[in-house]
Write an enzyme that holds these catalytic residues in place. Sequence first.
Site, PDB file in Angstrom:
ATOM      1  N   SER A 112      -2.022   4.173   4.487  1.00  0.00           N
ATOM      2  CA  SER A 112      -3.348   3.965   3.905  1.00  0.00           C
ATOM      3  C   SER A 112      -4.417   3.553   4.917  1.00  0.00           C
ATOM      4  O   SER A 112      -4.689   4.311   5.841  1.00  0.00           O
ATOM      5  CB  SER A 112      -3.237   2.956   2.783  1.00  0.00           C
ATOM      6  OG  SER A 112      -4.435   2.896   2.081  1.00  0.00           O
ATOM      7  N   HIS A 113      -4.950   2.360   4.755  1.00  0.00           N
ATOM      8  CA  HIS A 113      -6.070   1.931   5.601  1.00  0.00           C
ATOM      9  C   HIS A 113      -5.634   1.487   6.989  1.00  0.00           C
ATOM     10  O   HIS A 113      -6.465   1.201   7.837  1.00  0.00           O
ATOM     11  CB  HIS A 113      -6.799   0.776   4.914  1.00  0.00           C
ATOM     12  CG  HIS A 113      -5.886  -0.388   4.634  1.00  0.00           C
ATOM     13  ND1 HIS A 113      -4.974  -0.371   3.605  1.00  0.00           N
ATOM     14  CD2 HIS A 113      -5.721  -1.569   5.256  1.00  0.00           C
ATOM     15  CE1 HIS A 113      -4.310  -1.514   3.604  1.00  0.00           C
ATOM     16  NE2 HIS A 113      -4.734  -2.247   4.599  1.00  0.00           N
ATOM     17  N   ASP A 276     -10.580   5.984   2.279  1.00  0.00           N
ATOM     18  CA  ASP A 276      -9.634   5.444   3.256  1.00  0.00           C
ATOM     19  C   ASP A 276      -8.625   6.502   3.715  1.00  0.00           C
ATOM     20  O   ASP A 276      -8.744   7.679   3.385  1.00  0.00           O
ATOM     21  CB  ASP A 276      -8.916   4.217   2.686  1.00  0.00           C
ATOM     22  CG  ASP A 276      -7.921   4.587   1.603  1.00  0.00           C
ATOM     23  OD1 ASP A 276      -8.108   5.634   0.971  1.00  0.00           O
ATOM     24  OD2 ASP A 276      -6.948   3.846   1.396  1.00  0.00           O
ATOM     25  N   ASP A 278      -5.587   7.467   2.950  1.00  0.00           N
ATOM     26  CA  ASP A 278      -4.870   8.319   2.005  1.00  0.00           C
ATOM     27  C   ASP A 278      -5.713   8.699   0.787  1.00  0.00           C
ATOM     28  O   ASP A 278      -5.190   9.253  -0.188  1.00  0.00           O
ATOM     29  CB  ASP A 278      -3.555   7.663   1.574  1.00  0.00           C
ATOM     30  CG  ASP A 278      -3.760   6.327   0.894  1.00  0.00           C
ATOM     31  OD1 ASP A 278      -4.775   5.661   1.181  1.00  0.00           O
ATOM     32  OD2 ASP A 278      -2.913   5.931   0.084  1.00  0.00           O
ATOM     33  N   ASP A 280      -7.325   6.980  -1.564  1.00  0.00           N
ATOM     34  CA  ASP A 280      -7.304   6.306  -2.866  1.00  0.00           C
ATOM     35  C   ASP A 280      -8.373   5.224  -3.010  1.00  0.00           C
ATOM     36  O   ASP A 280      -8.518   4.641  -4.079  1.00  0.00           O
ATOM     37  CB  ASP A 280      -5.907   5.767  -3.199  1.00  0.00           C
ATOM     38  CG  ASP A 280      -5.362   4.819  -2.163  1.00  0.00           C
ATOM     39  OD1 ASP A 280      -6.075   4.532  -1.176  1.00  0.00           O
ATOM     40  OD2 ASP A 280      -4.208   4.369  -2.323  1.00  0.00           O
ATOM     41  N   ARG A 281      -9.122   4.963  -1.940  1.00  0.00           N
ATOM     42  CA  ARG A 281     -10.152   3.925  -2.057  1.00  0.00           C
ATOM     43  C   ARG A 281     -11.546   4.491  -1.860  1.00  0.00           C
ATOM     44  O   ARG A 281     -11.714   5.588  -1.349  1.00  0.00           O
ATOM     45  CB  ARG A 281      -9.944   2.888  -0.972  1.00  0.00           C
ATOM     46  CG  ARG A 281      -8.592   2.284  -1.026  1.00  0.00           C
ATOM     47  CD  ARG A 281      -8.723   0.892  -0.596  1.00  0.00           C
ATOM     48  NE  ARG A 281      -7.458   0.431  -0.095  1.00  0.00           N
ATOM     49  CZ  ARG A 281      -7.360  -0.627   0.675  1.00  0.00           C
ATOM     50  NH1 ARG A 281      -8.450  -1.245   1.051  1.00  0.00           N
ATOM     51  NH2 ARG A 281      -6.186  -1.018   1.070  1.00  0.00           N
ATOM     52  N   LYS A 375      -5.030   4.683  -7.638  1.00  0.00           N
ATOM     53  CA  LYS A 375      -6.464   4.554  -7.480  1.00  0.00           C
ATOM     54  C   LYS A 375      -6.966   5.834  -6.824  1.00  0.00           C
ATOM     55  O   LYS A 375      -6.196   6.567  -6.219  1.00  0.00           O
ATOM     56  CB  LYS A 375      -6.823   3.308  -6.673  1.00  0.00           C
ATOM     57  CG  LYS A 375      -6.088   3.115  -5.356  1.00  0.00           C
ATOM     58  CD  LYS A 375      -6.343   1.691  -4.863  1.00  0.00           C
ATOM     59  CE  LYS A 375      -5.755   1.433  -3.483  1.00  0.00           C
ATOM     60  NZ  LYS A 375      -4.312   1.183  -3.495  1.00  0.00           N
TER      61      LYS A 375
HETATM   62  C1  VG1 Z   1      -4.131  -4.250   0.065  1.00  0.00           C
HETATM   63  C2  VG1 Z   1      -5.190  -4.531  -0.980  1.00  0.00           C
HETATM   64  C3  VG1 Z   1      -4.679  -4.126  -2.356  1.00  0.00           C
HETATM   65  C4  VG1 Z   1      -4.245  -2.665  -2.340  1.00  0.00           C
HETATM   66  C5  VG1 Z   1      -3.223  -2.457  -1.233  1.00  0.00           C
HETATM   67  C6  VG1 Z   1      -2.805  -1.020  -1.087  1.00  0.00           C
HETATM   68  O1  VG1 Z   1      -2.987  -5.026  -0.199  1.00  0.00           O
HETATM   69  O2  VG1 Z   1      -5.548  -5.878  -0.972  1.00  0.00           O
HETATM   70  O3  VG1 Z   1      -5.682  -4.357  -3.302  1.00  0.00           O
HETATM   71  O4  VG1 Z   1      -3.677  -2.297  -3.564  1.00  0.00           O
HETATM   72  O5  VG1 Z   1      -3.768  -2.873   0.023  1.00  0.00           O
HETATM   73  O6  VG1 Z   1      -3.914  -0.207  -0.945  1.00  0.00           O
HETATM   74  P1  VG1 Z   1      -2.642  -6.392   0.575  1.00  0.00           P
HETATM   75  O7  VG1 Z   1      -1.286  -6.807   0.087  1.00  0.00           O
HETATM   76  O8  VG1 Z   1      -2.708  -6.076   2.039  1.00  0.00           O
HETATM   77  O9  VG1 Z   1      -3.727  -7.358   0.202  1.00  0.00           O
HETATM   78  V1  VG1 Z   1      -3.840   1.114   0.054  1.00  0.00           V
HETATM   79  O10 VG1 Z   1      -5.268   1.910  -0.137  1.00  0.00           O
HETATM   80  O11 VG1 Z   1      -3.333   0.424   1.440  1.00  0.00           O
HETATM   81  O12 VG1 Z   1      -2.535   2.084  -0.551  1.00  0.00           O
HETATM   82 CO    CO Z   2      -5.163   3.763   0.424  1.00  0.00          CO
END
Ligand code: VG1
Ligand code: CO
Length: 542
Positions: A112-113, A276, A278, A280-281, A375
């Site tokens: 993801s990010h 982001d 992948d 989803d954001r 998301k």
């Molecule tokens: C983070 C965000 C959370 C989100 C998760 C996965 O998690 O705070 O809201 O669902 O990333 O998103 P954490 O445990 O680091 O706070 V993504 O877009 O990385 O799949």
């Molecule tokens: Co993501």
Amino acid sequence: MIKTVATTPYDDQKPGTSGLRKKVPHFQRPNYVENFVQSIFDSLEGFEGKTLVIGGDGRYFNREVIQIALKMAAAAGFGKAMVGQGGILSTPAASNVIRKYGAFGGIILSASHNPGGPTEDFGIKYNTGNGGPAPEKITDAIYARTRTITEYRVLDAPDLDLDAISTLALGSMRVEVIDPVADYAELMESLFDFPALKAMFAGGFRMAFDAMSAVTGPYATEILENRLGAARGTVRNGTPLPDFGGHHPDPNLVHARELHDVMMEENAPDFGAASDGDGDRNLIIGRGIFVTPSDSLALLAANAHMAPGYAAGLAGIARSMPTSGAADRVAEKLGINLYETPTGWKFFGNLLDAGLATICGEESAGTGSNHVREKDGLWAVLLWLNILAVRKQSVRAIAKEHWETYGRNYYARHDYEGIDSAAANGLVDALRARLATLPGTTLSGLVVAAADDFAYHDPVDGSTSANQGIRVLFEGGSRVVFRLSGTGTSGATLRVYIERYEADPAKLAQATEVALADLISAAETLAEISSRTGRTAPDVIT
Ligand code: VG1
Ligand code: CO
């Protein structure tokens, strides 16, 4: 020929907030990928002959792992695999493919990010047949299996060519290489008023979309530029790169700074957005105004009925606990339920499946609805565009009206990244130990009304998830929340979420850091952040 290969367990394959995430060299250890994939299959039942969806965000190591996963799926007995062309499927697009084609489940390769590249991050996540992230019951089973695994099975076959749309054979499993964008674009077209959006762009509406060199590029280009007629160049950084151009594909004010600065210029486009790694954001920025993700959720919920897909109204709204209470006020006005879940999209799945919630969101710029079980960044952008097309007002005017109606939840998240894990755990433990004595005490002039460690009781399946974040609630509706990230790959990340509710019409236009100043100092005093972590300021403020 199916090979059975002896292996030994790794002790660190526990999935976090969203799958297993580690540095690429860590994933490249002998059998590390194979152990985890086999543990996924060993934790599932009844997939013989069924379909598995596989795709990823195109980051470094994506292609190698897809080949391994395919050969292992063939050995495990899946009847068919559907793979995005070039190994590409955004997270929401994968969720849609799983649902649309009635797949048994899917493997999504993404961190993801988190940054990508040979020494950066990689991740593997399993989604179930509803298209959503596996619930804790399954991720716990996968983890337990990784601790005892002794062998894995893989088809001995050459790598497949995944770059052309085609149907291939892998042993007795069929592999369909599909267009990663087509099904998703069709779904979006069914939810939103594309003719109205087209007319808006034709009328001179200008937009900047930053795909951050990640997976959303092809989706955004097809939908915004090709189908809706937005000007060429609307999508920036639209080619997915294995290392995201060396950047963090994290759509926040730090990593999407360029977009932010463009949107703050005098002659800025009407609407700015980013997505982001992948897909989803979403980050939403109007001309001259950043919309916090928590406000965006509330605004989308309040106006969703303007889009054809939501004309019948919402069944309920769900938000993660650290997300601001702005959406709660919208739910109250609409007379529908508001559900408060732990961080992570997997907790929304049951509510969506049961029809209790229609729209869900997280403060981390994740918003989505019952159209998939993830998301969905572009979905949020298109819903915003649909609302703008109907209301014909600026983002700023819409936000202002919203605050005048509901009051404003000033909000910020402070992230302290890469801190010592022991220090981070010590900080949380110390807070937890003090919870019972906090109510009634005063901090920076604020009186603590309640304090707890958030536990979630799923209203659908009755499961409980404890220790989901420390909440300190002050009189008047302000609060601070502390939790440790479950997606990082080095050290610990402390997230401090700060929120103040303001209903006074004269105080709706304050700078966020001013509105939150006393709470920020209360959070520091309470958690002893600087003395315990050695940090005097957060790395990222969003
Ligand atoms: C983070 C965000 C959370 C989100 C998760 C996965 O998690 O705070 O809201 O669902 O990333 O998103 P954490 O445990 O680091 O706070 V993504 O877009 O990385 O799949
Ligand atoms: Co993501």
